[in-house]
Design a protein around this motif. Structure first.
Motif, PDB file in Angstrom:
ATOM      1  N   PRO A 132       0.822  -1.215   0.000  1.00 30.03           N
ATOM      2  CA  PRO A 132       0.000   0.000   0.000  1.00 30.03           C
ATOM      3  C   PRO A 132       0.855   1.263   0.000  1.00 30.03           C
ATOM      4  O   PRO A 132       2.008   1.252   0.444  1.00 30.03           O
ATOM      5  N   ASP A 133       0.274   2.351  -0.503  1.00 26.81           N
ATOM      6  CA  ASP A 133       0.794   3.689  -0.229  1.00 26.81           C
ATOM      7  C   ASP A 133       0.159   4.141   1.083  1.00 26.81           C
ATOM      8  O   ASP A 133      -1.067   4.183   1.195  1.00 26.81           O
ATOM      9  N   TRP A 134       0.989   4.474   2.078  1.00 26.08           N
ATOM     10  CA  TRP A 134       0.433   4.979   3.323  1.00 26.08           C
ATOM     11  C   TRP A 134      -0.353   6.268   3.079  1.00 26.08           C
ATOM     12  O   TRP A 134      -0.110   6.980   2.098  1.00 26.08           O
ATOM     13  N   ARG A 135      -1.240   6.595   3.988  1.00 24.50           N
ATOM     14  CA  ARG A 135      -1.975   7.860   3.895  1.00 24.50           C
ATOM     15  C   ARG A 135      -0.978   9.022   3.829  1.00 24.50           C
ATOM     16  O   ARG A 135       0.022   9.058   4.543  1.00 24.50           O
ATOM     17  N   GLY A 136      -1.268   9.961   2.924  1.00 18.28           N
ATOM     18  CA  GLY A 136      -0.388  11.103   2.755  1.00 18.28           C
ATOM     19  C   GLY A 136       0.834  10.837   1.914  1.00 18.28           C
ATOM     20  O   GLY A 136       1.722  11.692   1.806  1.00 18.28           O
ATOM     21  N   PHE A 137       0.892   9.657   1.274  1.00 16.14           N
ATOM     22  CA  PHE A 137       2.022   9.311   0.404  1.00 16.14           C
ATOM     23  C   PHE A 137       1.499   8.706  -0.898  1.00 16.14           C
ATOM     24  O   PHE A 137       0.411   8.119  -0.941  1.00 16.14           O
ATOM     25  N   PHE A 178       0.769   8.768  14.275  1.00  8.88           N
ATOM     26  CA  PHE A 178       1.369   7.468  13.961  1.00  8.88           C
ATOM     27  C   PHE A 178       0.366   6.328  14.149  1.00  8.88           C
ATOM     28  O   PHE A 178       0.372   5.350  13.392  1.00  8.88           O
ATOM     29  N   ALA A 179      -0.509   6.451  15.134  1.00  4.88           N
ATOM     30  CA  ALA A 179      -1.474   5.379  15.403  1.00  4.88           C
ATOM     31  C   ALA A 179      -2.388   5.120  14.218  1.00  4.88           C
ATOM     32  O   ALA A 179      -2.923   4.003  14.071  1.00  4.88           O
ATOM     33  N   ASP A 180      -2.582   6.123  13.346  1.00  7.42           N
ATOM     34  CA  ASP A 180      -3.439   5.915  12.180  1.00  7.42           C
ATOM     35  C   ASP A 180      -2.875   4.868  11.233  1.00  7.42           C
ATOM     36  O   ASP A 180      -3.634   4.173  10.545  1.00  7.42           O
ATOM     37  N   TYR A 181      -1.560   4.751  11.172  1.00  2.83           N
ATOM     38  CA  TYR A 181      -0.977   3.715  10.318  1.00  2.83           C
ATOM     39  C   TYR A 181      -1.374   2.328  10.817  1.00  2.83           C
ATOM     40  O   TYR A 181      -1.642   1.415  10.031  1.00  2.83           O
ATOM     41  N   LEU A 182      -1.416   2.164  12.133  1.00  2.87           N
ATOM     42  CA  LEU A 182      -1.815   0.874  12.702  1.00  2.87           C
ATOM     43  C   LEU A 182      -3.279   0.565  12.372  1.00  2.87           C
ATOM     44  O   LEU A 182      -3.606  -0.566  12.004  1.00  2.87           O
ATOM     45  N   LEU A 211      -3.586  -0.288   8.687  1.00  3.76           N
ATOM     46  CA  LEU A 211      -3.081  -1.640   8.419  1.00  3.76           C
ATOM     47  C   LEU A 211      -4.068  -2.693   8.898  1.00  3.76           C
ATOM     48  O   LEU A 211      -4.316  -3.690   8.213  1.00  3.76           O
ATOM     49  N   ASP A 212      -4.660  -2.479  10.058  1.00  6.36           N
ATOM     50  CA  ASP A 212      -5.632  -3.426  10.599  1.00  6.36           C
ATOM     51  C   ASP A 212      -6.829  -3.570   9.656  1.00  6.36           C
ATOM     52  O   ASP A 212      -7.262  -4.689   9.337  1.00  6.36           O
ATOM     53  N   ALA A 213      -7.344  -2.431   9.177  1.00  9.60           N
ATOM     54  CA  ALA A 213      -8.485  -2.464   8.257  1.00  9.60           C
ATOM     55  C   ALA A 213      -8.105  -3.090   6.925  1.00  9.60           C
ATOM     56  O   ALA A 213      -8.891  -3.830   6.321  1.00  9.60           O
ATOM     57  N   LEU A 214      -6.890  -2.811   6.452  1.00  8.91           N
ATOM     58  CA  LEU A 214      -6.432  -3.372   5.180  1.00  8.91           C
ATOM     59  C   LEU A 214      -6.317  -4.887   5.257  1.00  8.91           C
ATOM     60  O   LEU A 214      -6.750  -5.609   4.339  1.00  8.91           O
ATOM     61  N   ILE A 215      -5.746  -5.395   6.336  1.00 13.33           N
ATOM     62  CA  ILE A 215      -5.601  -6.844   6.493  1.00 13.33           C
ATOM     63  C   ILE A 215      -6.969  -7.524   6.532  1.00 13.33           C
ATOM     64  O   ILE A 215      -7.188  -8.556   5.884  1.00 13.33           O
ATOM     65  N   GLU A 216      -7.900  -6.946   7.280  1.00 10.22           N
ATOM     66  CA  GLU A 216      -9.239  -7.526   7.341  1.00 10.22           C
ATOM     67  C   GLU A 216      -9.887  -7.556   5.968  1.00 10.22           C
ATOM     68  O   GLU A 216     -10.512  -8.552   5.580  1.00 10.22           O
ATOM     69  N   TYR A 227       2.398  -3.471  15.201  1.00 11.34           N
ATOM     70  CA  TYR A 227       1.179  -4.204  14.861  1.00 11.34           C
ATOM     71  C   TYR A 227       1.296  -5.673  15.278  1.00 11.34           C
ATOM     72  O   TYR A 227       0.334  -6.255  15.797  1.00 11.34           O
ATOM     73  N   ALA A 228       2.466  -6.261  15.065  1.00 15.53           N
ATOM     74  CA  ALA A 228       2.656  -7.677  15.400  1.00 15.53           C
ATOM     75  C   ALA A 228       2.557  -7.922  16.901  1.00 15.53           C
ATOM     76  O   ALA A 228       2.264  -9.051  17.329  1.00 15.53           O
ATOM     77  N   GLY A 229       2.814  -6.899  17.717  1.00 18.45           N
ATOM     78  CA  GLY A 229       2.639  -7.036  19.151  1.00 18.45           C
ATOM     79  C   GLY A 229       1.231  -6.739  19.612  1.00 18.45           C
ATOM     80  O   GLY A 229       0.751  -7.313  20.593  1.00 18.45           O
ATOM     81  N   ILE A 230       0.549  -5.865  18.887  1.00 15.03           N
ATOM     82  CA  ILE A 230      -0.834  -5.504  19.236  1.00 15.03           C
ATOM     83  C   ILE A 230      -1.811  -6.568  18.757  1.00 15.03           C
ATOM     84  O   ILE A 230      -2.787  -6.891  19.447  1.00 15.03           O
TER      85      ILE A 230
END
Length: 326
Positions: A68-73, A101-105, A108-113, A142-145
């Motif tokens: 993915p392109d991260w938000r803002g990129f 920074f938390a928005d990236y997490l 990613l969570d929504a993208l994986i789902e 993310y891997a820890g959360i």
């Protein structure tokens, strides 16, 4: 021009108020594990092309790879009427004056789902996760959360930040406010370039190891011309604004300690940390000390490479990933 061996195809995915741009290679076979590639700060998903091109066709025939392109990129834009195609307005990323920074997490969570559901897998099914630099830091957190959602984890030059102290907070918040004002006044901006060739030269100035043909190709994905013909970096200037919250290394280590996936840490022979920080402020040895909370951690150092390891040694990186993800 750089010869593409494995062309990607693009798709758009509306998630969390953003129209996320994704690049995909390969194909999904029942029973296989999707692979996500997460780019770093001021980079784009196309940055992974050289590493993907170093992978055998037979490997890609059995694995779906998504970047993915991260938000803002890149080509990811807000879901708003004002958002335009980057060719029309390369910097039309919306009205955000900073990024959390938390928005990236959460992205990613929504993208994986979504990817899992689209592939006929349970939404919480585990995936393989590879991240470079900022993307490596997102992947580790993310891997820890969500430890049950990551099967294998690869961190490419994602070291985290120096430890902070509470007394730094007032100055940090003040700096954040000052930089937001500078962005609003137009004094905090990204540099533009007269041509794609000038963008390629800028990429090679930052990374002299980047081959000219790769720089020429990447320049046309890292930037786009505006209406006046000037080439604008495909990144929001608001990304230059400092995070108002301090980096809490103790909290990060608590999250890392919850990681269950085997971890491969890839670092370049050139010491990025030694170039970025004052002597002793944050070192590679201190990063390795942090990794001791992870019992399933393997560290590999690649020679003749700098921070953009996936540009400098894509063949070696591809070989390590294939072996580790097998």
């Amino acid at each position: 021009m750089y010869p593409i061996r494995h062309p990607s195809h693009s798709l758009s995915l509306p998630l969390r108020g953003q129209n996320h741009h994704l690049r995909q290679w390969g194909r999904h076979l029942p029973g296989s594990t999707p692979l996500l590639l997460l780019h770093g700060w001021m980079d784009v998903s196309a940055s992974w092309q050289f590493m993907v091109d170093a992978c055998p066709q037979a490997w890609l025939d059995q694995r779906l790879v998504t970047a993915p392109d991260w938000r803002g990129f890149g080509q990811t834009r807000p879901l708003a009427p004002a958002a335009t195609h980057p060719a029309e307005n390369p910097q039309a990323y919306g009205s955000a004056d900073h990024y959390q920074f938390a928005d990236y997490l959460a992205d990613l969570d929504a993208l994986i789902e979504h990817l899992n559901t689209d592939l006929g897998r349970p939404a919480e099914a585990p995936i393989d996760l590879v991240g470079h630099s900022m993307g490596g830091n997102v992947a580790m957190l993310y891997a820890g959360i969500r430890p049950e959602r990551v099967r294998r984890l690869v961190n490419v030059e994602g070291f985290g930040l120096p430890p902070s102290q509470p007394e730094q907070a007032p100055q940090r918040y003040a700096r954040w406010l000052d930089e937001i004002r500078a962005l609003r006044q137009g004094t905090l901006a990204l540099k533009s370039y007269p041509s794609a060739q000038a963008v390629a030269q800028r990429l090679r100035k930052t990374n002299p190891r980047l081959a000219p043909e790769r720089a020429d190709w990447l320049a046309t994905h890292w930037a786009a011309p505006d209406a006046s013909g000037q080439w604008q970096i495909l990144g929001d200037a608001a990304h230059k604004i400092v995070n108002p919250q301090l980096y809490r290394a103790d909290e990060v280590l608590a999250v890392w300690a919850s990681i269950r996936a085997p971890l491969l840490v890839l670092e370049a022979e050139a010491d990025s940390l030694g170039q970025w920080y004052r002597q002793g402020e944050y070192t590679r040895a201190q990063f390795h000390q942090r990794l001791q909370v992870l019992p399933q951690c393997r560290i590999e150092r690649l020679p003749e490479a700098g921070h953009m390891l996936h540009h400098d040694q894509p063949e070696a990186l591809a070989a390590l990933l294939q072996e580790f993800l097998a």
